[in-house]
Design a protein around this motif. Structure first.
Motif, mmCIF file in Angstrom:
data_model
loop_
_atom_site.group_PDB
_atom_site.id
_atom_site.type_symbol
_atom_site.label_atom_id
_atom_site.label_comp_id
_atom_site.label_asym_id
_atom_site.label_seq_id
_atom_site.Cartn_x
_atom_site.Cartn_y
_atom_site.Cartn_z
ATOM 1 N N THR A 281 -0.113 -17.959 15.032
ATOM 2 C CA THR A 281 1.459 -17.870 15.657
ATOM 3 C C THR A 281 1.943 -16.658 15.176
ATOM 4 N N GLY A 282 3.019 -15.858 16.282
ATOM 5 C CA GLY A 282 3.334 -14.696 15.891
ATOM 6 C C GLY A 282 2.583 -13.534 16.038
ATOM 7 N N ALA A 283 2.556 -12.452 15.368
ATOM 8 C CA ALA A 283 1.912 -11.337 15.283
ATOM 9 C C ALA A 283 0.395 -11.529 15.423
ATOM 10 N N GLY A 284 -0.114 -12.382 14.259
ATOM 11 C CA GLY A 284 -1.375 -12.448 13.999
ATOM 12 C C GLY A 284 -1.830 -11.310 12.952
ATOM 13 N N GLY A 285 -2.943 -11.213 12.664
ATOM 14 C CA GLY A 285 -3.541 -10.480 11.647
ATOM 15 C C GLY A 285 -3.520 -11.032 10.378
ATOM 16 N N GLY A 286 -3.114 -12.304 10.055
ATOM 17 C CA GLY A 286 -2.792 -12.810 8.791
ATOM 18 C C GLY A 286 -1.451 -13.600 9.170
ATOM 19 N N GLY A 287 -0.476 -13.976 8.539
ATOM 20 C CA GLY A 287 0.484 -14.660 8.446
ATOM 21 C C GLY A 287 0.164 -16.237 8.737
ATOM 22 N N CYS A 288 0.510 -16.857 9.553
ATOM 23 C CA CYS A 288 0.472 -18.318 9.804
ATOM 24 C C CYS A 288 -0.448 -18.803 11.040
ATOM 25 N N ALA A 289 -1.121 -19.893 11.090
ATOM 26 C CA ALA A 289 -1.458 -20.539 11.950
ATOM 27 C C ALA A 289 -0.692 -21.912 12.226
ATOM 28 N N ILE A 290 -0.674 -22.479 13.593
ATOM 29 C CA ILE A 290 -0.200 -23.871 13.726
ATOM 30 C C ILE A 290 -1.147 -24.781 14.363
ATOM 31 N N ILE A 291 -0.938 -26.035 13.461
ATOM 32 C CA ILE A 291 -1.858 -27.113 14.028
ATOM 33 C C ILE A 291 -1.325 -28.447 14.543
ATOM 34 N N LEU A 292 -1.503 -28.729 15.744
ATOM 35 C CA LEU A 292 -0.863 -30.009 16.343
ATOM 36 C C LEU A 292 -1.926 -31.194 15.961
ATOM 37 N N PRO A 293 -1.458 -31.867 14.860
ATOM 38 C CA PRO A 293 -2.422 -32.869 14.485
ATOM 39 C C PRO A 293 -2.341 -34.438 15.422
ATOM 40 N N ARG A 294 -3.160 -35.039 15.377
ATOM 41 C CA ARG A 294 -3.096 -36.333 15.897
ATOM 42 C C ARG A 294 -2.216 -37.139 15.026
ATOM 43 N N ARG A 295 -1.230 -38.189 15.598
ATOM 44 C CA ARG A 295 -0.311 -38.814 14.709
ATOM 45 C C ARG A 295 -0.978 -39.521 13.482
ATOM 46 N N GLY A 296 -0.307 -39.449 12.484
ATOM 47 C CA GLY A 296 -1.249 -39.957 11.086
ATOM 48 C C GLY A 296 -2.196 -39.237 10.408
ATOM 49 N N SER A 297 -2.427 -38.148 11.157
ATOM 50 C CA SER A 297 -3.503 -37.288 10.549
ATOM 51 C C SER A 297 -2.748 -36.219 9.641
ATOM 52 N N GLU A 298 -1.580 -35.882 9.454
ATOM 53 C CA GLU A 298 -0.835 -34.706 9.046
ATOM 54 C C GLU A 298 -1.391 -34.438 7.497
ATOM 55 N N ALA A 299 -1.458 -35.472 6.934
ATOM 56 C CA ALA A 299 -1.564 -35.324 5.365
ATOM 57 C C ALA A 299 -3.199 -35.079 5.142
ATOM 58 N N GLU A 300 -4.000 -35.706 5.914
ATOM 59 C CA GLU A 300 -5.260 -35.327 5.880
ATOM 60 C C GLU A 300 -5.660 -33.861 5.899
ATOM 61 N N ILE A 301 -5.284 -33.539 7.338
ATOM 62 C CA ILE A 301 -5.259 -31.949 7.557
ATOM 63 C C ILE A 301 -4.796 -31.052 6.542
ATOM 64 N N SER A 302 -3.676 -31.382 6.060
ATOM 65 C CA SER A 302 -2.856 -30.635 4.999
ATOM 66 C C SER A 302 -3.844 -30.413 3.786
ATOM 67 N N ALA A 303 -4.496 -31.445 3.499
ATOM 68 C CA ALA A 303 -5.336 -31.615 2.340
ATOM 69 C C ALA A 303 -6.522 -30.613 2.467
ATOM 70 N N CYS A 304 -7.121 -30.729 3.634
ATOM 71 C CA CYS A 304 -8.077 -29.972 4.012
ATOM 72 C C CYS A 304 -7.855 -28.487 4.060
ATOM 73 N N MET A 305 -6.548 -28.046 4.391
ATOM 74 C CA MET A 305 -6.194 -26.698 4.409
ATOM 75 C C MET A 305 -5.978 -26.001 3.067
ATOM 76 N N ARG A 306 -5.540 -27.185 2.156
ATOM 77 C CA ARG A 306 -5.129 -26.889 0.800
ATOM 78 C C ARG A 306 -6.450 -26.582 -0.017
#
Length: 341
Positions: A281-306
């Motif tokens: 999201t945004g300019a790229g080259g670093g910064g942030c990515a955005i993920i659209l999770p399936r409902r209820g999977s937000e914590a699992e995906i966050s843990a993976c990213m961590r």
């Protein structure tokens, strides 16, 4: 007697679709997100203006030609956009009162989440509240745009517009801004921690596109189609389709050369965890990515990213935009709050 302090809270933002291609005339879609900047403003009768930032660790105080700096003097320049808003607000509202302004933010800087625009919008709104002006989002955007021009040169205005209004908007360079209907959804925002220069990346993209007119035409056409299909998916509440379009958008941005090893790793990990969609999201080259999770999977995906070494945030779309209020007790517990030069 203490003077009541006014405050304003403004959200951050993400570009959902259309970054970079908007510079060439394509539409872009942005959403306000619930990571907030808060600005506090309190009038003072002695004519002094103080501006401080918790994140920067610096405070300036000025009156007429007097200027006093407290803290890290190398960061003073970063407060100049806020000084411009203060000075314009005093001129516009014909006020000679001084003011204490303090800003604190949850939004990582230089990460594509609208930190400068959120700071500008919250500052403008807190000053309007302090000066007793009507709550007018048009005036708030006008004041905030001054600061954004100082930071970014010639911004499209999409950042401070969606942050002020809230919700999801589409920006058409030749047609302005429109609010969009959308279903409720959460995003996992993943900060790579890698800083980048928006200006250099924008210039790199334009150089790439201008090198081959046929490639430019193809990519602009595909980006336009993705963005317009995304608008339709939002209006239908079709998150499956929306996520698929996010993956397609990321591949197009990879072709442009604005992704990075970290961003690609995040997108592939999201795909492996069955996320509906993901993209930079945004300019790229670093910064942030955005993920659209399936409902209820937000914590699992966050843990993976961590586990991958990144910083995730679970956020919802902020539907209100900037909001204001008053601290009736007349102050906030900040070191140096209210000190003169």
């Amino acid at each position: 007697m203490d003077v009541a302090a006014s405050y304003a809270m403004a959200p951050g933002k993400v570009i959902l679709f259309g970054e970079h291609f908007v510079v060439s005339g394509n539409p872009a879609v942005a959403a306000a997100i619930r990571l907030r900047t808060t600005a506090y403003a309190r009038l003072r009768m002695d004519g002094w203006v103080t501006i401080s930032s918790k994140g920067l660790g610096v405070r300036v105080a000025y009156r007429d030609d007097e200027l006093v700096v407290h803290g890290d003097g190398s960061k003073v320049k970063a407060l100049n956009p806020l000084k411009a808003i203060v000075d314009e607000a005093r001129r516009r509202f014909e006020r000679k009162d001084g003011v204490d302004l303090h800003v604190s933010s949850e939004i990582p800087v230089a990460s594509g989440l609208g930190s400068s625009a959120s700071t500008a919008v919250s500052t403008a709104a807190s000053l309007c509240k302090a000066y007793g002006a009507p709550f007018d989002k048009g005036i708030i955007m006008e004041l905030a745009s001054m600061a954004e021009r100082m930071v970014h040169g010639r911004p499209s205005g999409i950042d401070h517009t969606v942050i002020t209004l809230g919700g999801v908007i589409i920006y058409r360079p030749r047609g302005g801004f429109s609010s969009l209907s959308f279903p409720k959804f959460k995003l996992v925002i993943v900060n790579t921690g890698r800083l980048r220069s928006t200006g250099r990346l924008v210039a790199k993209v334009q150089e790439y596109l201008d090198r081959d007119p046929a490639v430019k035409k193809r990519m602009l056409s595909e980006a336009n189609r993705i963005t317009l299909e995304a608008v339709e998916s939002l209006s239908r509440g079709d998150l499956e389709a929306l996520g698929h379009l996010m993956y397609r958008n990321h591949e197009l941005l990879r072709e442009l050369g604005v992704s990075s090893r970290e961003l690609d790793l995040i997108v592939e990990a999201a795909r492996d965890h069955n996320a509906l969609g993901a993209k930079l999201t945004g300019a790229g080259g670093g910064g942030c990515a955005i993920i659209l999770p399936r409902r209820g999977s937000e914590a699992e995906i966050s843990a993976c990213m961590r586990d991958l070494g990144f910083e995730p945030f679970i956020v919802e779309v902020d539907e209100e935009g900037v909001v204001t209020g008053t601290l009736d007790e007349g102050g906030i517990p900040l070191e140096g709050w209210g000190d003169e030069g």
